[in-house]
Structure formats: structure tokens, C-alpha cells
Design an enzyme around this catalytic site. Structure first.
Site, PDB file in Angstrom:
ATOM      1  N   HIS A 147      -1.467  17.518  27.072  1.00 37.56           N
ATOM      2  CA  HIS A 147      -1.288  16.099  27.380  1.00 37.56           C
ATOM      3  C   HIS A 147      -2.570  15.628  28.047  1.00 37.56           C
ATOM      4  O   HIS A 147      -3.202  16.369  28.801  1.00 37.56           O
ATOM      5  CB  HIS A 147      -0.081  15.907  28.299  1.00 37.56           C
ATOM      6  N   GLY A 175       8.623  21.938  25.415  1.00 38.24           N
ATOM      7  CA  GLY A 175       8.210  23.315  25.181  1.00 38.24           C
ATOM      8  C   GLY A 175       9.306  24.218  24.653  1.00 38.24           C
ATOM      9  O   GLY A 175       9.089  24.992  23.711  1.00 38.24           O
ATOM     10  N   SER A 183       6.198  34.103  40.262  1.00 37.93           N
ATOM     11  CA  SER A 183       6.766  33.212  39.249  1.00 37.93           C
ATOM     12  C   SER A 183       7.901  33.897  38.494  1.00 37.93           C
ATOM     13  O   SER A 183       7.796  35.056  38.097  1.00 37.93           O
ATOM     14  CB  SER A 183       5.685  32.786  38.251  1.00 37.93           C
ATOM     15  N   SER A 232      28.942   1.165   9.543  1.00 37.51           N
ATOM     16  CA  SER A 232      29.732   0.149   8.851  1.00 37.51           C
ATOM     17  C   SER A 232      28.954  -1.152   8.727  1.00 37.51           C
ATOM     18  O   SER A 232      27.990  -1.394   9.470  1.00 37.51           O
ATOM     19  CB  SER A 232      31.032  -0.107   9.614  1.00 37.51           C
ATOM     20  N   GLU A 286       7.675   7.113  26.902  1.00 42.17           N
ATOM     21  CA  GLU A 286       8.599   7.675  27.893  1.00 42.17           C
ATOM     22  C   GLU A 286       9.223   6.583  28.752  1.00 42.17           C
ATOM     23  O   GLU A 286      10.433   6.608  29.021  1.00 42.17           O
ATOM     24  CB  GLU A 286       7.859   8.664  28.800  1.00 42.17           C
ATOM     25  N   GLU A 289      28.045   8.598  21.725  1.00 43.45           N
ATOM     26  CA  GLU A 289      27.738   8.279  20.330  1.00 43.45           C
ATOM     27  C   GLU A 289      26.261   7.993  20.086  1.00 43.45           C
ATOM     28  O   GLU A 289      25.833   7.857  18.934  1.00 43.45           O
ATOM     29  CB  GLU A 289      28.601   7.101  19.858  1.00 43.45           C
TER      30      GLU A 289
END
Length: 289
Positions: free
Chosen positions: A65, A91, A8, A209, A152, A188
Site C-alpha cells: 500500500h 491478506g 510475535s 424482482s 474504504e 441480505e
């Protein structure tokens, strides 16, 4: 201790932070509290192969989760505590905020309390990773899993990207420049999200605005109408009845052909091409919080 697989790339990172690293089975055997922090689709296999045999009575199995517990792809033995601390941020963002002395909110749930200490241990973990600096809410595995997936799919990832692409395509089809369409429909968006994040819809409307606010009230419901809400209900129903979970598990079992095809198709969308060019002209974006 941090449990990783051999080879890893995270081993060096963890060791550089002064953490002891071992293989997953080794860490599971030596630890009293085991927190599962790998992707949902990998957890059940890793649990069966490297963790299950080490889940002795009195140990704690924790999650960030609730997917695998809620949909029964992982079933811990009776004598084990099963709990969850779900930080409400990715994370890397959670780590960034923590190192600055703050924290992100978290959700705490207990699925199985064999020792009578599952909630207290979960709260201690939440404090250790900084969640109590921002606030921790008691919930259930069911509520966290279903609301997280719905958010999600309907808003945070699926809903917003579909809306942005549809708006961009509408402007392009009407003959407007791709650059103008990108700025209005993608760039934006951060400005508006930041205002919502800081003070809710009221603060956002105070900041824009009056013309924009009037367009918000009168045209927003035209775009997101009653049919869109019905579609959202269908998305939620497929989460609640397990259809989405079964679809995602099957997709992984089959090698992810649909997932990879859709990833490739979306990466090739014209808004991604023009966006890449425009962002290259704005290096200051790399410093944005």
C-alpha cells in the site's frame, strides 16, 4: 525470510509453513528485496529503527500500500528501488485463494527505479504471490493510495456501515422488529454484493424482482443524493491534500483515544447485538465463501 518482532504469535505460523524467520533488522540486512507488510501506522517507525540502515544501493524496498511513500513518512535513499504490489484483497483472503490455485488482482507501481529493473522485479513478485493469475494493473503510488483510502471511507467501510446503521435505525424507530430490520439491512447485503461481484449492476438487477429494480432506480438517488456526492468530494479532497493522513498519524501518536472510543461505540450498536444472536442460529454462515 520473514521478519517479525520478538514474541510475535506469527513466528510459529511462519515456521510451520517452512519459512525462515528472523528479527526485522536481521532480515533487512540479509535481503535484497524487502517487502513491508505491517500496518501503515507502524511502518515509518519500524523502517527507521530496523531497516533504513540496511538499505544499500541496488536493494529493493516494496510495499503493499502506498500510504507511507505517498505521504513522505518513509524516504528511501537514492540508490534503492521503491515499488509496490497492492493485492486487491485482505491478506488472509489472498492466501486462501492462492492455496486453491487462483489469485487476486493486483496493482503495480514504481516510485523510484535506481537499477532500471524495478518494474520487472515488481511484476515477478506479483506473479509469485498469484496476482498475475487474476491480472495486474500498472498505476502510481498516488493513485493507489488516494483511491484506496477513498474507497474504504466512502463505500467499502465507512459508507456501507453508515448506510446500514441509518437504515436499521430508521426501521426500529418506525416500530419494526430488530430481527426484521437486521435481515433487511445487514444480512441480505451479502446476497446483493455477491451479485454485483459476479456480474456488475446489470446482473444484480437481472437477478432481483422488478419491484426491487424499480425501487433501485427511483429511491436510490433519493437516499444518495447530490449532497452525498458533495460530501464524497470533501472526503476525497481531505485525502488528496494530506489532511486525513496527518489526522491518522496524529491519532496514533496520541495513543488512539478517538479511534478506541469510536470502536467501542460502534461495537455496542444494537445491530451488532441482534446480529450476533441471529448469526449464532445460522452456523452454516461459517462455511460461506
Amino acid at each position: 525470510m520473514v521478519g517479525l518482532y520478538e514474541g510475535s504469535s506469527s513466528i510459529a505460523k511462519a515456521e510451520a509453513e517452512g519459512l525462515k524467520v528472523g528479527m526485522v533488522a536481521e532480515v533487512a540486512e540479509q535481503s535484497d528485496i524487502i517487502m513491508m507488510l505491517i500496518p501503515d501506522h507502524l511502518q515509518s517507525e519500524v523502517y527507521r529503527e530496523s531497516i533504513q540502515q540496511h538499505m544499500l544501493p541496488g536493494k529493493t524496498l516494496m510495499f503493499a500500500h502506498g500510504f507511507n511513500i505517498h505521504y513522505d513518512t518513509i524516504q528511501a535513499p537514492e540508490g534503492v528501488d521503491v515499488s509496490m504490489v497492492a493485492p486487491k484483497a485482505p491478506g488472509h483472503r489472498m492466501r486462501e485463494v492462492f492455496t486453491k490455485g487462483s489469485g487476486v488482482p493486483g496493482l503495480l507501481a514504481v516510485h523510484q527505479d535506481a537499477t532500471g529493473n524495478a518494474h520487472a522485479v515488481g511484476l515477478a513478485y506479483a506473479r509469485g504471490v498469484g496476482c498475475t493469475r487474476a491480472g495486474v494493473l500498472d498505476t502510481t503510488f498516488k493513485e493507489e493510495t488516494e483511491t484506496d483510502l477513498f474507497g474504504e471511507q466512502a463505500v467499502l467501510c465507512g459508507g456501507v456501515t453508515a448506510l446500514v446503521k441509518a437504515a436499521y435505525e430508521t426501521l426500529i424507530e418506525a416500530g419494526y422488529q430488530p430481527e426484521s430490520a437486521y435481515f433487511e439491512c445487514m444480512h441480505e447485503l451479502k446476497l446483493i454484493v455477491d451479485l454485483l461481484y459476479q456480474g456488475g449492476m446489470g446482473y444484480m438487477r437481472y437477478s432481483v424482482s422488478d419491484t426491487a429494480e424499480f425501487g433501485d432506480y427511483t429511491r436510490g438517488p433519493v437516499v444518495v443524493d447530490a449532497q452525498v456526492k458533495e460530501n464524497m468530494k470533501e472526503v476525497l479532497a481531505r485525502i488528496q491534500d494530506g489532511s486525513f493522513a496527518r489526522e491518522w498519524i496524529a491519532e496514533n501518536d496520541e495513543g488512539r483515544p478517538t479511534f478506541y472510543r469510536m470502536r467501542e461505540e460502534n461495537a455496542a450498536h444494537p445491530i451488532e447485538e441482534v446480529g450476533k444472536e441471529l448469526r449464532a442460529m445460522m452456523p452454516f454462515l461459517q462455511d460461506v465463501d
